[in-house]
Enzyme design. Structure first.
Site, PDB file in Angstrom:
ATOM      1  N   VAL A 199     -36.052  62.335  18.248  1.00 25.54           N
ATOM      2  CA  VAL A 199     -37.109  62.321  19.253  1.00 25.54           C
ATOM      3  C   VAL A 199     -38.264  61.426  18.789  1.00 25.54           C
ATOM      4  CG1 VAL A 199     -38.799  63.724  20.511  1.00 25.54           C
ATOM      5  CG2 VAL A 199     -36.500  64.624  20.112  1.00 25.54           C
ATOM      6  N   CYS A 200     -38.543  61.434  17.489  1.00 23.78           N
ATOM      7  CA  CYS A 200     -39.692  60.702  16.945  1.00 23.78           C
ATOM      8  C   CYS A 200     -39.719  59.225  17.342  1.00 23.78           C
ATOM      9  CB  CYS A 200     -39.756  60.857  15.432  1.00 23.78           C
ATOM     10  SG  CYS A 200     -39.953  62.572  14.887  1.00 23.78           S
ATOM     11  N   PRO A 201     -38.614  58.484  17.197  1.00 24.55           N
ATOM     12  CA  PRO A 201     -38.708  57.068  17.566  1.00 24.55           C
ATOM     13  C   PRO A 201     -38.975  56.847  19.048  1.00 24.55           C
ATOM     14  CG  PRO A 201     -36.446  57.625  16.945  1.00 24.55           C
ATOM     15  CD  PRO A 201     -37.306  58.807  16.623  1.00 24.55           C
TER      16      PRO A 201
END
Length: 187
Positions: free
Chosen positions: A46-48
């Site tokens: 999810v972070c990118p």
């Protein structure tokens, strides 16, 4: 939240920014608006998507007088490696702060002590270094950077227009409210 209205606590960290390693402290958050976006870890899922979305709004945020900082408990070396190997992260132009000692994550009360990673926290800090907005999401819930733009506009409006407040779903140019005894019970 107790952090609203509080000054950013002291810290010193290394960061990756546009091909260089730089030093960052709480002083970097003064003199201009700052958006600080905590995320759990580099090389994840999810972070990118969130960091790319933040990059997509970066020019708008800069035009609004804000600097953007992403923070995870990874090192600045890890940020560089991720930037160099990920097409998505390679687009990032804002500062990527490393917080391996977890001090910044603790200062902003987003550290998950059990796993040693930061939660998904977004903070808007005014030019005096005072926290104006806080948003914290569960790990599986990505954020929408366009909402950061809207919140920053509202925070800037309220700062520049004492005595006025922005109602729900306020958009730039919309009516604001002037709290007073005459307004009580009329909304």
């Amino acid at each position: 939240m107790a952090l609203i209205g509080s000054e950013v606590l002291p810290f010193a960290a290394k960061a990756y920014h546009n091909g260089d390693f730089i030093d960052v402290t709480e002083e970097n958050f003064k003199g201009k608006w700052s958006v600080v976006c905590f995320y759990p870890a580099d090389f994840t899922f999810v972070c990118p998507t969130e960091l790319e979305d933040l990059q997509n709004e970066y020019a708008t945020l800069k035009d609004m007088g804000a600097e953007v900082y992403s923070v995870s408990t990874d090192t600045h070396f890890t940020h560089k490696a991720w930037h160099d190997t990920s097409e998505t992260i390679g687009k990032i132009e804002y500062v990527m702060i490393g917080d391996p000692n977890q001090r910044i994550s603790r200062n902003f009360e987003v550290l998950n002590e059990e796993d040693g990673l930061a939660e998904r926290g977004t903070f808007i800090i005014d030019p005096d270094g005072i926290i104006q907005t806080v948003e914290i999401n569960a790990g599986g819930i990505g954020r929408d950077a366009s909402q950061v733009v809207s919140k920053l506009k509202a925070a800037q409006y309220v700062r520049n227009n004492p005595g006025e407040v922005c109602p729900a779903k306020w958009k730039e140019g919309s009516e604001t409210l002037k709290p007073s005894l005459d307004l009580v019970g009329k909304i």
